[in-house]
Design a protein around this motif. Structure first.
Motif, PDB file in Angstrom:
ATOM      1  N   SER A   1     -39.844   3.468  16.048  1.00 47.30           N
ATOM      2  CA  SER A   1     -38.467   3.109  15.690  1.00 47.30           C
ATOM      3  C   SER A   1     -38.265   3.177  14.184  1.00 47.30           C
ATOM      4  O   SER A   1     -37.209   3.591  13.700  1.00 47.30           O
ATOM      5  CB  SER A   1     -38.142   1.706  16.207  1.00 47.30           C
ATOM      6  N   LEU A   2     -39.287   2.759  13.432  1.00 52.18           N
ATOM      7  CA  LEU A   2     -39.203   2.822  11.976  1.00 52.18           C
ATOM      8  C   LEU A   2     -39.091   4.273  11.507  1.00 52.18           C
ATOM      9  O   LEU A   2     -38.261   4.595  10.636  1.00 52.18           O
ATOM     10  CB  LEU A   2     -40.429   2.150  11.359  1.00 52.18           C
ATOM     11  N   ARG A   3     -39.906   5.164  12.064  1.00 56.15           N
ATOM     12  CA  ARG A   3     -39.838   6.571  11.671  1.00 56.15           C
ATOM     13  C   ARG A   3     -38.466   7.171  11.989  1.00 56.15           C
ATOM     14  O   ARG A   3     -37.887   7.900  11.170  1.00 56.15           O
ATOM     15  CB  ARG A   3     -40.948   7.361  12.382  1.00 56.15           C
ATOM     16  N   THR A   4     -37.939   6.856  13.161  1.00 59.17           N
ATOM     17  CA  THR A   4     -36.624   7.374  13.553  1.00 59.17           C
ATOM     18  C   THR A   4     -35.533   6.865  12.616  1.00 59.17           C
ATOM     19  O   THR A   4     -34.642   7.617  12.198  1.00 59.17           O
ATOM     20  CB  THR A   4     -36.298   6.954  15.000  1.00 59.17           C
ATOM     21  N   THR A   5     -35.614   5.583  12.268  1.00 56.03           N
ATOM     22  CA  THR A   5     -34.609   4.994  11.378  1.00 56.03           C
ATOM     23  C   THR A   5     -34.663   5.616   9.991  1.00 56.03           C
ATOM     24  O   THR A   5     -33.626   5.911   9.385  1.00 56.03           O
ATOM     25  CB  THR A   5     -34.816   3.470  11.285  1.00 56.03           C
ATOM     26  N   LEU A   6     -35.870   5.837   9.487  1.00 52.05           N
ATOM     27  CA  LEU A   6     -36.018   6.483   8.183  1.00 52.05           C
ATOM     28  C   LEU A   6     -35.428   7.889   8.197  1.00 52.05           C
ATOM     29  O   LEU A   6     -34.762   8.314   7.245  1.00 52.05           O
ATOM     30  CB  LEU A   6     -37.490   6.534   7.788  1.00 52.05           C
ATOM     31  N   TRP A   7     -35.657   8.604   9.284  1.00 54.20           N
ATOM     32  CA  TRP A   7     -35.163   9.981   9.386  1.00 54.20           C
ATOM     33  C   TRP A   7     -33.633  10.025   9.391  1.00 54.20           C
ATOM     34  O   TRP A   7     -33.023  10.974   8.906  1.00 54.20           O
ATOM     35  CB  TRP A   7     -35.722  10.614  10.663  1.00 54.20           C
ATOM     36  N   LYS A   8     -32.998   8.979   9.924  1.00 50.96           N
ATOM     37  CA  LYS A   8     -31.540   8.954  10.036  1.00 50.96           C
ATOM     38  C   LYS A   8     -30.842   8.510   8.749  1.00 50.96           C
ATOM     39  O   LYS A   8     -29.615   8.615   8.648  1.00 50.96           O
ATOM     40  CB  LYS A   8     -31.117   8.017  11.171  1.00 50.96           C
ATOM     41  N   LEU A   9     -31.588   8.012   7.764  1.00 50.83           N
ATOM     42  CA  LEU A   9     -30.958   7.575   6.519  1.00 50.83           C
ATOM     43  C   LEU A   9     -30.372   8.772   5.778  1.00 50.83           C
ATOM     44  O   LEU A   9     -30.884   9.889   5.890  1.00 50.83           O
ATOM     45  CB  LEU A   9     -31.984   6.866   5.632  1.00 50.83           C
ATOM     46  N   PRO A  10     -29.306   8.556   5.009  1.00 53.88           N
ATOM     47  CA  PRO A  10     -28.702   9.678   4.268  1.00 53.88           C
ATOM     48  C   PRO A  10     -29.669  10.260   3.252  1.00 53.88           C
ATOM     49  O   PRO A  10     -30.447   9.544   2.616  1.00 53.88           O
ATOM     50  CB  PRO A  10     -27.493   9.033   3.587  1.00 53.88           C
ATOM     51  N   ARG A  11     -29.640  11.570   3.134  1.00 52.18           N
ATOM     52  CA  ARG A  11     -30.505  12.267   2.178  1.00 52.18           C
ATOM     53  C   ARG A  11     -29.862  12.216   0.789  1.00 52.18           C
ATOM     54  O   ARG A  11     -28.649  12.195   0.638  1.00 52.18           O
ATOM     55  CB  ARG A  11     -30.697  13.727   2.591  1.00 52.18           C
TER      56      ARG A  11
ATOM     57  N   THR B   1     -20.681   9.778  -3.240  1.00 50.73           N
ATOM     58  CA  THR B   1     -19.717  10.469  -2.381  1.00 50.73           C
ATOM     59  C   THR B   1     -18.811   9.518  -1.621  1.00 50.73           C
ATOM     60  O   THR B   1     -17.900   9.951  -0.919  1.00 50.73           O
ATOM     61  CB  THR B   1     -20.467  11.359  -1.365  1.00 50.73           C
ATOM     62  N   GLY B   2     -19.063   8.216  -1.723  1.00 47.50           N
ATOM     63  CA  GLY B   2     -18.244   7.233  -1.030  1.00 47.50           C
ATOM     64  C   GLY B   2     -19.082   6.301  -0.176  1.00 47.50           C
ATOM     65  O   GLY B   2     -20.321   6.330  -0.199  1.00 47.50           O
ATOM     66  N   THR B   3     -18.399   5.473   0.605  1.00 49.03           N
ATOM     67  CA  THR B   3     -19.080   4.528   1.488  1.00 49.03           C
ATOM     68  C   THR B   3     -19.714   5.264   2.653  1.00 49.03           C
ATOM     69  O   THR B   3     -19.102   6.141   3.262  1.00 49.03           O
ATOM     70  CB  THR B   3     -18.089   3.476   2.020  1.00 49.03           C
ATOM     71  N   VAL B   4     -20.963   4.870   2.971  1.00 48.03           N
ATOM     72  CA  VAL B   4     -21.726   5.534   4.025  1.00 48.03           C
ATOM     73  C   VAL B   4     -21.879   4.586   5.205  1.00 48.03           C
ATOM     74  O   VAL B   4     -22.252   3.421   5.038  1.00 48.03           O
ATOM     75  CB  VAL B   4     -23.118   5.966   3.521  1.00 48.03           C
ATOM     76  N   GLU B   5     -21.584   5.072   6.396  1.00 49.27           N
ATOM     77  CA  GLU B   5     -21.775   4.290   7.614  1.00 49.27           C
ATOM     78  C   GLU B   5     -23.203   4.493   8.119  1.00 49.27           C
ATOM     79  O   GLU B   5     -23.659   5.621   8.276  1.00 49.27           O
ATOM     80  CB  GLU B   5     -20.783   4.714   8.687  1.00 49.27           C
TER      81      GLU B   5
ATOM     82  N   PRO C   1     -24.574   5.360  -9.727  1.00 51.42           N
ATOM     83  CA  PRO C   1     -25.773   5.002  -8.957  1.00 51.42           C
ATOM     84  C   PRO C   1     -25.391   4.441  -7.598  1.00 51.42           C
ATOM     85  O   PRO C   1     -24.291   3.895  -7.417  1.00 51.42           O
ATOM     86  CB  PRO C   1     -26.444   3.936  -9.832  1.00 51.42           C
ATOM     87  N   PRO C   2     -26.281   4.540  -6.620  1.00 50.31           N
ATOM     88  CA  PRO C   2     -25.992   3.967  -5.293  1.00 50.31           C
ATOM     89  C   PRO C   2     -25.902   2.450  -5.374  1.00 50.31           C
ATOM     90  O   PRO C   2     -26.622   1.807  -6.150  1.00 50.31           O
ATOM     91  CB  PRO C   2     -27.181   4.418  -4.448  1.00 50.31           C
TER      92      PRO C   2
END
Length: 256
Positions: free
Chosen positions: A64-74, A21-25, A6-7
Motif C-alpha cells: 500500500s505504501l508503494r502504491t501511494t508513493l507512486w500516485k503522488l504528483p511528480r 500549478t495550483g491546489t492538488v487533489e 515553493p510547494p
C-alpha cells in the motif's frame, strides 16, 4: 525568468497541498502519507507502513505504501525522497504547522522578533490540526500543538500587558480560555489586564466566576498566587445577576 513558488502543505484546518500549478487533489492515503511525513520530516518505510496501515500484514502495508508513493504528483524536486530505508519530504516543502510551532516557541522562549508591531494572534488562534482525523498519530500531534499554543497565548498576554496593550492582551487570554475553560493561567491574564486598566470590579467578578466554576467542576479552589492578585477586602458586588450568569456560561465554554 518567472520564479516558481515553493510547494505548500496546509495541515491546520482541512488538508491542502499547493504546488506552483495550483491546489492538488490527493487520495486519502496520499493525504495521510504526506501529512505524516510533513509533521515528522522523515520516517522509515517500516514505521510508515505500520502506522498508516496497522490492521493488515506487513507485506500488504508495504505494498500500500508503494502504491501511494507512486500516485503522488511528480515534480522536481520530488515531494518525497529516499535515504536508504527512510523516506523524507523535500526541504522545499513549507508546512504551516512548523510555522506555528516556531512562532509559539519563539514566544515561549523569548527569542526571535518581539512581535511589538503585530502580535501573531491570528496564527495562535487559528484552526486545529486536521480536524476530523481520528488516527492516534494525529491526536498526539494535535494535543502537542494545542498545549504549545496555550503556553504561547499565556506568554503573549503577559507581554502585551507589560506593554500596556491590554485590549490585545485580553484577546490572547480569552483565546486561551475558549481553548481550555479551566486553565488558570489564562484567567490570571484576564484579571491582570483588568487590574492594569484599573477595572477592579471587572477583575473581582471574573475571579469570582472562575472560583465558582473551578469548585463546581473539580471541587478545588484557585491557587494562592491567583488569590493574592486581588485585595483582601473586596468591594461589594453590584453587577447584575444576569451578567454574572453570562460570564459563567462563557467560562463553561457554552459559547465557544
Amino acid at each position: 525568468m518567472r520564479s516558481v513558488s515553493p510547494p505548500q502543505l496546509r495541515l491546520l484546518g482541512q488538508f491542502r497541498l499547493e504546488l506552483s500549478t495550483g491546489t492538488v487533489e490527493l487520495c486519502r492515503n496520499g493525504q495521510r502519507l504526506l501529512a505524516f511525513l510533513g509533521l515528522r520530516g522523515r520516517a522509515s518505510r517500516t514505521v510508515l507502513a505500520g502506522t498508516l496501515w496497522p490492521e493488515v500484514t506487513e507485506e500488504h502495508a508495504r505494498g500500500s505504501l508503494r502504491t501511494t508513493l507512486w500516485k503522488l504528483p511528480r515534480g522536481e524536486p520530488p515531494l518525497i525522497g529516499c535515504c536508504g530505508d527512510a523516506l523524507l519530504v523535500t526541504p522545499a516543502l513549507r508546512v504551516d504547522v512548523h510555522v506555528l510551532a516556531r512562532t509559539a516557541l519563539d514566544l515561549v522562549e523569548d527569542r526571535g522578533p518581539s512581535f511589538r508591531a503585530r502580535p501573531p494572534l491570528e496564527l495562535l488562534t487559528g484552526e486545529d490540526l486536521l480536524p476530523g482525523w481520528d488516527e492516534d498519530w494525529v491526536a498526539v500531534e494535535r494535543e502537542r500543538l494545542r498545549q504549545l499554543r496555550l503556553h504561547a497565548l499565556d506568554t503573549l498576554a503577559e507581554a502585551l500587558i507589560r506593554q500596556g496593550r491590554t485590549a490585545l492582551a485580553m484577546e490572547a487570554a480569552w483565546a486561551g480560555v475558549r481553548a481550555e475553560p479551566l486553565r488558570e493561567s489564562a484567567h490570571r491574564a484576564i484579571v491582570s489586564a483588568h487590574l492594569a486598566e484599573g477595572n477592579l470590579s471587572e477583575a473581582v467578578r471574573h475571579y469570582d466566576a472562575f472560583r465558582r466554576l473551578l469548585n463546581e467542576e473539580l471541587g478545588v479552589a484557585p491557587s494562592s498566587r491567583f488569590a493574592r492578585m486581588l485585595p483582601e477586602r473586596l468591594p461589594a458586588r453590584t453587577a447584575p445577576r444576569g451578567r454574572d450568569r453570562l460570564l459563567r456560561d462563557c467560562l463553561r465554554g457554552r459559547f465557544r
